[in-house]
Design a protein around this motif. Structure first.
Motif, PDB file in Angstrom:
ATOM      1  N   THR A 276     -13.097  19.050  -3.851  1.00 28.57           N
ATOM      2  CA  THR A 276     -13.939  19.193  -5.038  1.00 28.57           C
ATOM      3  C   THR A 276     -14.890  18.012  -5.184  1.00 28.57           C
ATOM      4  O   THR A 276     -16.084  18.190  -5.470  1.00 28.57           O
ATOM      5  N   LEU A 277     -14.376  16.805  -4.981  1.00 35.25           N
ATOM      6  CA  LEU A 277     -15.236  15.633  -5.074  1.00 35.25           C
ATOM      7  C   LEU A 277     -16.285  15.648  -3.971  1.00 35.25           C
ATOM      8  O   LEU A 277     -17.456  15.310  -4.211  1.00 35.25           O
ATOM      9  N   ALA A 278     -15.891  16.065  -2.779  1.00 33.75           N
ATOM     10  CA  ALA A 278     -16.846  16.136  -1.666  1.00 33.75           C
ATOM     11  C   ALA A 278     -17.942  17.161  -1.963  1.00 33.75           C
ATOM     12  O   ALA A 278     -19.122  16.930  -1.667  1.00 33.75           O
ATOM     13  N   THR A 279     -17.573  18.289  -2.550  1.00 36.59           N
ATOM     14  CA  THR A 279     -18.563  19.305  -2.898  1.00 36.59           C
ATOM     15  C   THR A 279     -19.554  18.763  -3.926  1.00 36.59           C
ATOM     16  O   THR A 279     -20.766  18.994  -3.839  1.00 36.59           O
ATOM     17  N   TYR A 280     -19.048  18.029  -4.900  1.00 38.34           N
ATOM     18  CA  TYR A 280     -19.907  17.428  -5.922  1.00 38.34           C
ATOM     19  C   TYR A 280     -20.862  16.426  -5.283  1.00 38.34           C
ATOM     20  O   TYR A 280     -22.074  16.413  -5.578  1.00 38.34           O
ATOM     21  N   LEU A 281     -20.342  15.588  -4.392  1.00 37.00           N
ATOM     22  CA  LEU A 281     -21.181  14.578  -3.754  1.00 37.00           C
ATOM     23  C   LEU A 281     -22.190  15.213  -2.800  1.00 37.00           C
ATOM     24  O   LEU A 281     -23.317  14.719  -2.660  1.00 37.00           O
ATOM     25  N   GLU A 282     -21.797  16.299  -2.165  1.00 36.49           N
ATOM     26  CA  GLU A 282     -22.714  16.994  -1.257  1.00 36.49           C
ATOM     27  C   GLU A 282     -23.956  17.471  -2.017  1.00 36.49           C
ATOM     28  O   GLU A 282     -25.087  17.374  -1.511  1.00 36.49           O
ATOM     29  N   GLN A 283     -23.734  17.980  -3.219  1.00 39.59           N
ATOM     30  CA  GLN A 283     -24.868  18.437  -4.014  1.00 39.59           C
ATOM     31  C   GLN A 283     -25.804  17.281  -4.344  1.00 39.59           C
ATOM     32  O   GLN A 283     -27.028  17.418  -4.331  1.00 39.59           O
ATOM     33  N   LYS A 284     -25.242  16.117  -4.624  1.00 42.06           N
ATOM     34  CA  LYS A 284     -26.063  14.948  -4.926  1.00 42.06           C
ATOM     35  C   LYS A 284     -26.807  14.461  -3.681  1.00 42.06           C
ATOM     36  O   LYS A 284     -27.951  14.002  -3.766  1.00 42.06           O
ATOM     37  N   LEU A 285     -26.160  14.563  -2.536  1.00 42.46           N
ATOM     38  CA  LEU A 285     -26.766  14.087  -1.292  1.00 42.46           C
ATOM     39  C   LEU A 285     -27.886  14.986  -0.799  1.00 42.46           C
ATOM     40  O   LEU A 285     -28.879  14.517  -0.244  1.00 42.46           O
ATOM     41  N   THR A 286     -27.712  16.286  -0.982  1.00 48.81           N
ATOM     42  CA  THR A 286     -28.641  17.246  -0.361  1.00 48.81           C
ATOM     43  C   THR A 286     -29.541  17.963  -1.355  1.00 48.81           C
ATOM     44  O   THR A 286     -30.398  18.741  -0.940  1.00 48.81           O
ATOM     45  N   GLY A 287     -29.310  17.749  -2.644  1.00 50.20           N
ATOM     46  CA  GLY A 287     -30.119  18.452  -3.628  1.00 50.20           C
ATOM     47  C   GLY A 287     -29.843  19.936  -3.666  1.00 50.20           C
ATOM     48  O   GLY A 287     -30.760  20.745  -3.899  1.00 50.20           O
ATOM     49  N   GLY A 288     -28.597  20.313  -3.405  1.00 45.49           N
ATOM     50  CA  GLY A 288     -28.228  21.732  -3.458  1.00 45.49           C
ATOM     51  C   GLY A 288     -28.026  22.364  -2.101  1.00 45.49           C
ATOM     52  O   GLY A 288     -27.596  23.509  -2.007  1.00 45.49           O
ATOM     53  N   GLN A 336     -26.496   7.675   1.550  1.00 41.59           N
ATOM     54  CA  GLN A 336     -25.500   7.133   0.651  1.00 41.59           C
ATOM     55  C   GLN A 336     -25.679   7.742  -0.731  1.00 41.59           C
ATOM     56  O   GLN A 336     -26.755   8.215  -1.086  1.00 41.59           O
ATOM     57  N   VAL A 337     -24.593   7.724  -1.494  1.00 45.48           N
ATOM     58  CA  VAL A 337     -24.614   8.277  -2.838  1.00 45.48           C
ATOM     59  C   VAL A 337     -23.684   7.436  -3.706  1.00 45.48           C
ATOM     60  O   VAL A 337     -22.650   6.954  -3.250  1.00 45.48           O
ATOM     61  N   THR A 338     -24.081   7.242  -4.937  1.00 46.13           N
ATOM     62  CA  THR A 338     -23.274   6.454  -5.883  1.00 46.13           C
ATOM     63  C   THR A 338     -22.639   7.397  -6.899  1.00 46.13           C
ATOM     64  O   THR A 338     -23.282   8.334  -7.392  1.00 46.13           O
ATOM     65  N   ILE A 339     -21.374   7.131  -7.202  1.00 43.74           N
ATOM     66  CA  ILE A 339     -20.656   7.942  -8.180  1.00 43.74           C
ATOM     67  C   ILE A 339     -19.992   7.018  -9.190  1.00 43.74           C
ATOM     68  O   ILE A 339     -19.499   5.943  -8.833  1.00 43.74           O
ATOM     69  N   THR A 340     -20.018   7.414 -10.445  1.00 43.69           N
ATOM     70  CA  THR A 340     -19.451   6.587 -11.501  1.00 43.69           C
ATOM     71  C   THR A 340     -18.036   7.036 -11.847  1.00 43.69           C
ATOM     72  O   THR A 340     -17.629   8.151 -11.536  1.00 43.69           O
ATOM     73  N   LYS A 341     -17.322   6.158 -12.547  1.00 45.32           N
ATOM     74  CA  LYS A 341     -15.966   6.478 -12.988  1.00 45.32           C
ATOM     75  C   LYS A 341     -15.984   7.671 -13.929  1.00 45.32           C
ATOM     76  O   LYS A 341     -15.098   8.539 -13.878  1.00 45.32           O
ATOM     77  N   GLU A 342     -17.008   7.763 -14.786  1.00 44.48           N
ATOM     78  CA  GLU A 342     -17.107   8.891 -15.715  1.00 44.48           C
ATOM     79  C   GLU A 342     -17.271  10.205 -14.975  1.00 44.48           C
ATOM     80  O   GLU A 342     -16.721  11.239 -15.372  1.00 44.48           O
ATOM     81  N   GLU A 343     -18.058  10.191 -13.893  1.00 44.56           N
ATOM     82  CA  GLU A 343     -18.242  11.416 -13.111  1.00 44.56           C
ATOM     83  C   GLU A 343     -16.928  11.869 -12.475  1.00 44.56           C
ATOM     84  O   GLU A 343     -16.598  13.061 -12.472  1.00 44.56           O
ATOM     85  N   VAL A 344     -16.176  10.916 -11.929  1.00 51.23           N
ATOM     86  CA  VAL A 344     -14.896  11.264 -11.315  1.00 51.23           C
ATOM     87  C   VAL A 344     -13.954  11.846 -12.355  1.00 51.23           C
ATOM     88  O   VAL A 344     -13.246  12.830 -12.094  1.00 51.23           O
ATOM     89  N   GLU A 345     -13.945  11.253 -13.542  1.00 52.52           N
ATOM     90  CA  GLU A 345     -13.109  11.777 -14.628  1.00 52.52           C
ATOM     91  C   GLU A 345     -13.480  13.226 -14.937  1.00 52.52           C
ATOM     92  O   GLU A 345     -12.617  14.089 -15.089  1.00 52.52           O
TER      93      GLU A 345
END
Length: 939
Positions: A276-288, A336-345
């Motif tokens: 799930t986290l990887a899917t979320y980060l993939e969207q941020k990395l690739t723009g969908g 690279q992509v940055t993720i915050t603690k709030e996003e992980v929560e």
């Protein structure tokens, strides 16, 4: 069914072993604990496992990561993966280095083998892992990977205890409480393959509770009290297990523990959070968009590291994840992509532990995780699964109006709960469920540290319990098993309870009140059902099957042989059942008029391999003809193939249609299978002439297609194979062609070995034809026009290995535009579509040709100027969207295929399936299969 496991050696006349060893074969990490009964009686110790931690570096660790890595040729020096006890240089390793190095080379690492061991949708004994691995490595079965992990443990132990080898010690091996009977047997088989045959099993939640008992052996009686309900919540890397234990007052005044409920098997755990986290980060990395399979695998493993850090006690406010470049962009091409603690929560805590009332139902949506191939739980909300478990087992309480079990105490176990944030959130939700009715309610938490070692330590403790030491948990079956016995007056299925949930391992249940009748020489089938909710039904009790409470299992089947099929008769039998020590079921039939007995075997094939499907339909009841009409049809068949024939075989189909007063494509499945049975009885008659054999082969294949879908179709296909052995009596072109059509029609019911046997002579012949057309050299055994049905048959054999499919597809690509092959052009295109299909008709996903190869075949179809209508079907199948990034062609390739289909005026649905995915309609399904299916059957 696997051969019955003998009683564990620690119960026989041998002296007890010095060591009692507990092994936790985990999804993510494995661990070993033991008791030395001579040096420190009753004291649990952890065994540190030596393993490769870096190239040419071996160190002992408290756990063995359950990862397997196979090195590429020349990737390391020859001794890089050599272990101290090994006499040879190894090409693979398991453990810490396999896990850590596998992050950089994900195509060569295998993880979550334990989840695959319980995967009912694949052949668990087939070499299919890594699911989408590098082309040059040796693929392994889930069973073999599990065996290699255990073999490493055995070798490490034996090196440390040469006088007390592990195979001679009493071993307790853990497994999820929710493992089905087949997964339990396969776990025992993996241990045996590793040389560990002196094994007993214990469920992981019980083992975790035993570990707690050991840790608090001085004061546990002051921490729990009679009347309490203990919830064991065990969530690891791959599974979620829920167990309820009731605390009761024994007759001797001592506290007793009774395991009263076990949850359904859920492939839902830490792996799902990583995805799930990887899917979320993939969207941020690739723009969908989507990453490549290699980049995705890397991102998943880096997401696991990020999850552990961001949900830890001292989590940073944000974290940057780097994704290295590959190919031509190695320099400066990383992302690279940055993720915050709030996003992980938000993504993980709120996503997997959402709030809500205890009555909140599970969501029915489909799991989005296709690329790992595992049947992940559709609803990712662990809180909703837990509330459903507590509601469904409310009957364990004495209160009649209770809507759910209210746990007084909870014991957490598994790597999921290493995070205090996740543990605290689940406690909040459980308290919120029950405080509205009782403001004083406060869930009591049992202290349990070293969650990664607890299960192994509890398993070792259980080994002592078996010797009469420590505190025992009374654990019954926790599931009720039934056999189908027909229908009630309202047409609802009914079932006989054969093993109640109170059954103890080794206990036999006699069912003498009822008599069954079995037909000699014909297959008999008992529908088998199981319930983890109805735990109070008694042996011999007949209940109505409620699909909300009782689910079906693969049926039990047997054939009581006679010398000739014509001697079929019925015998009266009574049943008795036995729960074996490894948690599987034996069912026996005792003939009333003699001392003969037969063991009814579980048809576990539908759960351990994909070429035999469990029967779940009621098609037999559809359109049963009047017996008078059947008698007339039977007479027509006998008059054609019997001992004194009076009818010509060429007119048989016309006669059968006229007698039944309906065209053959409207014959119900029940009639078709009855025709097949009569044809098999009359099989010698096909040898009378070439015309007789042609008609017999054609009608037998038509009557048995598609080789599965009705109860006992696997037996029918087996009997057909025994009668023909892939051969014909009259070796002329027409008979050969009809035999190929028969095998194509019932290919879905053939085993892998049978498909290979059918394919081999055709492969040799088509290889010669390919060489003749391409080079003018050699001789071909049949002409291009005669090859038509041979191509179609090979295309339908979905259990052939991938290299063989690639070879056949390559010949087709070479021959598509050759004028000499014009007569077989349509058949070759159809076969290429089946060979390159993204979604098999019946075969397992591990035998799908790679997306790269499929794209090459698409290009060949585009290039060929000789267009055929079958090209459209082939392109749709090869480019079809599945949402599995490893099977799907790239978005650009799918877009090109959709535009090509639109340009060729293909059906609108074809382009939509390529772009968006979806199901085939009836006409498209029949095209893919090659002809219309019997009425009511689906692929």
């Amino acid at each position: 069914m696997a051969k019955h496991q003998e009683e564990p050696a620690l119960l026989d006349e041998e002296a007890p072993s010095r060591y009692v060893v507990g092994i936790d074969l985990g999804t993510t990490n494995s661990a070993v604990a033991f008791v030395d009964t001579e040096a420190a009686p009753g004291q649990l110790q952890s065994f540190s496992i030596p393993q490769i931690v870096a190239s040419q570096q071996v160190e002992a660790r408290s756990t063995l990561p359950s990862f397997h890595y196979e090195a590429a040729k020349s990737e390391f020096t020859t001794d890089a993966l050599k272990l101290p006890w090994s006499k040879r240089d190894e090409t693979y390793c398991v453990g810490m280095f396999a896990r850590d190095h596998g992050v950089t080379v994900p195509s060569r690492v295998i993880n979550s083998a334990k989840s695959w061991l319980s995967h009912t949708g694949v052949d668990r004994t087939a070499a299919l892992l890594p699911w989408h691995g590098a082309s040059d490595l040796e693929k392994l079965s889930p069973l073999t990977v599990s065996a290699r992990l255990l073999a490493h443990v055995r070798a490490a132990w034996n090196a440390a205890h040469p006088d007390y080898p592990l195979e001679r010690q009493d071993i307790v091996l853990t497994l999820p409480a929710s493992f089905d009977e087949i997964a339990r047997e396969l776990t025992v088989a993996a241990a045996a393959e590793a040389g560990l045959k002196r094994v007993v099993l214990i469920e992981e939640p019980q083992a975790a509770f035993y570990a707690w008992l050991d840790k608090h052996k001085e004061n546990w009686e002051s921490l729990v009290s009679p009347g309490q309900t203990i919830l064991v919540c065990d969530i690891g890397g791959g599974t979620s297990d829920f167990t309820l234990i009731r605390v009761r007052q024994g007759e001797d005044g001592k506290v007793q523990f009774h395991r009263v409920a076990v949850g359904e098997h859920l492939i839902l755990g830490g792996d799902n959070l990583d995805l799930t986290l990887a899917t979320y980060l993939e969207q941020k990395l690739t723009g969908g968009g989507k990453l490549s399979p290699a980049e995705w695998s890397t991102l998943v493993r880096r997401s696991r590291v990020a999850k552990e850090e961001m949900l830890g006690d001292n989590a940073p406010a944000e974290m940057t994840i780097n994704l290295p470049a590959s190919g031509s962009k190695l320099i400066g091409g990383g992302r690279q992509v940055t993720i915050t603690k709030e996003e992980v929560e938000q993504v993980l805590v709120d996503g997997f532990l959402p709030g809500g009332a205890i009555e909140t139902p599970l969501e029915k949506r489909s799991s989005g995780f296709q690329e790992f191939g595992l049947p992940f739980a559709n609803d990712p909300a662990i809180t909703r699964h837990l509330s459903a478990f507590l509601r469904s087992h409310r009957h364990v309480l004495d209160e009649e109006d209770a809507t759910a079990v209210r746990p007084d105490v909870v014991l957490f176990n598994g790597g999921f709960f290493e995070s205090t944030r996740l543990r605290g959130k689940l406690i909040e939700e459980i308290n919120a469920w029950f405080r509205p009715a009782d403001p004083q309610y406060d869930l009591q938490i049992l202290d349990n540290d070293q969650l990664d070692l607890a299960v192994a330590r509890g398993a070792a403790y259980y080994g002592l319990v078996r010797r009469g030491e420590g505190v025992r948990i009374a654990a019954n079956l926790a599931r009720t098993y039934y056999i189908g016995v027909g229908q009630d007056d309202q047409g609802r299925p009914q079932a006989l309870c054969i093993l109640p949930a109170t059954t103890q391992p080794g206990e036999e249940i006699d069912l003498q009140e009822r008599t069954f009748r079995l037909r000699i020489s014909e297959p008999v089938e008992f529908p088998l059902f199981v319930s983890s909710i109805r735990l109070i039904d008694k042996a011999g009790e007949i209940v109505t099957v409620d699909q909300e409470q009782i689910r079906s299992l693969p049926p039990i089947r047997t054939v009581l042989r006679a010398k000739r099929r014509s001697e079929a008769t019925e015998v009266a039998v009574k049943l008795h059942a036995r729960l074996t020590e490894i948690g599987t079921i034996e069912l026996w039939c005792d003939e009333q008029e003699s001392d003969r007995k037969w063991r009814l075997q579980f048809d576990v094939r539908s759960a351990t391999q994909t070429d035999v499907a469990a029967h779940v339909s009621n098609r037999e009841a559809e359109g049963v003809l009047d017996e008078e009409i059947w008698s007339a049809l039977q007479s027509n068949l006998t008059a054609t193939f019997g001992d004194a024939p009076t009818h010509k075989p060429q007119k048989l189909l016309y006669t059968l249609e006229a007698t039944s007063e309906m065209p053959r494509d409207q014959w119900p499945a029940s009639l078709l299978r009855r025709i097949w049975g009569e044809l098999l009885d009359l099989e010698p008659g096909r040898r009378r002439s070439s015309s007789h054999e042609i008609r017999w082969l054609n009608l037998a294949g038509f009557a048995l297609r598609p080789g599965y879908g009705l109860a006992l179709d696997d037996w029918r296909v087996s009997e057909t194979w025994k009668a023909l052995q892939g051969k014909v009596a009259h070796n002329d072109a027409n008979c050969r062609t009809q035999s190929w059509i028969l095998w194509r029609r019932i290919a879905g019911g053939l085993s892998r070995g049978q498909q290979q046997a059918v394919a081999q002579p055709l492969i040799l012949a088509l290889k010669a034809l390919h060489r003749r057309i391409m080079t003018g050299q050699g001789t071909a055994t049949f002409t291009p026009s005669e090859s038509l049905e041979a191509w179609r048959l090979l295309g339908s054999l979905e259990l052939l290995d991938v290299p063989t499919k690639i070879e056949i597809g390559g010949w087709i690509v070479d021959l598509l535009g050759k004028p000499k092959m014009a007569s077989a052009r349509s058949a070759m295109a159809w076969a290429l579509g089946r060979l390159g299909s993204r979604t098999p008709v019946y075969g397992p996903l591990n035998l799908v040709v790679s997306a790269d190869r499929a794209a090459d075949w698409l290009s060949a179809l585009y290039r060929d100027a000789q267009r055929d209508p079958m090209d459209l079907l082939a392109v749709m199948q090869i480019a079809r969207r599945t949402d599995d990034r490893y099977r799907d062609l790239s978005e650009g390739e799918r877009g090109e295929a959709a535009r090509w289909l639109e340009g060729e005026n293909a059906p609108v649905h074809f382009a939509r399936i390529v772009r968006e995915g979806g199901a085939l309609d009836t006409e498209e399904r029949d095209q893919v299969f090659g002809e219309a299916l019997p009425i009511g059957l689906t692929l």
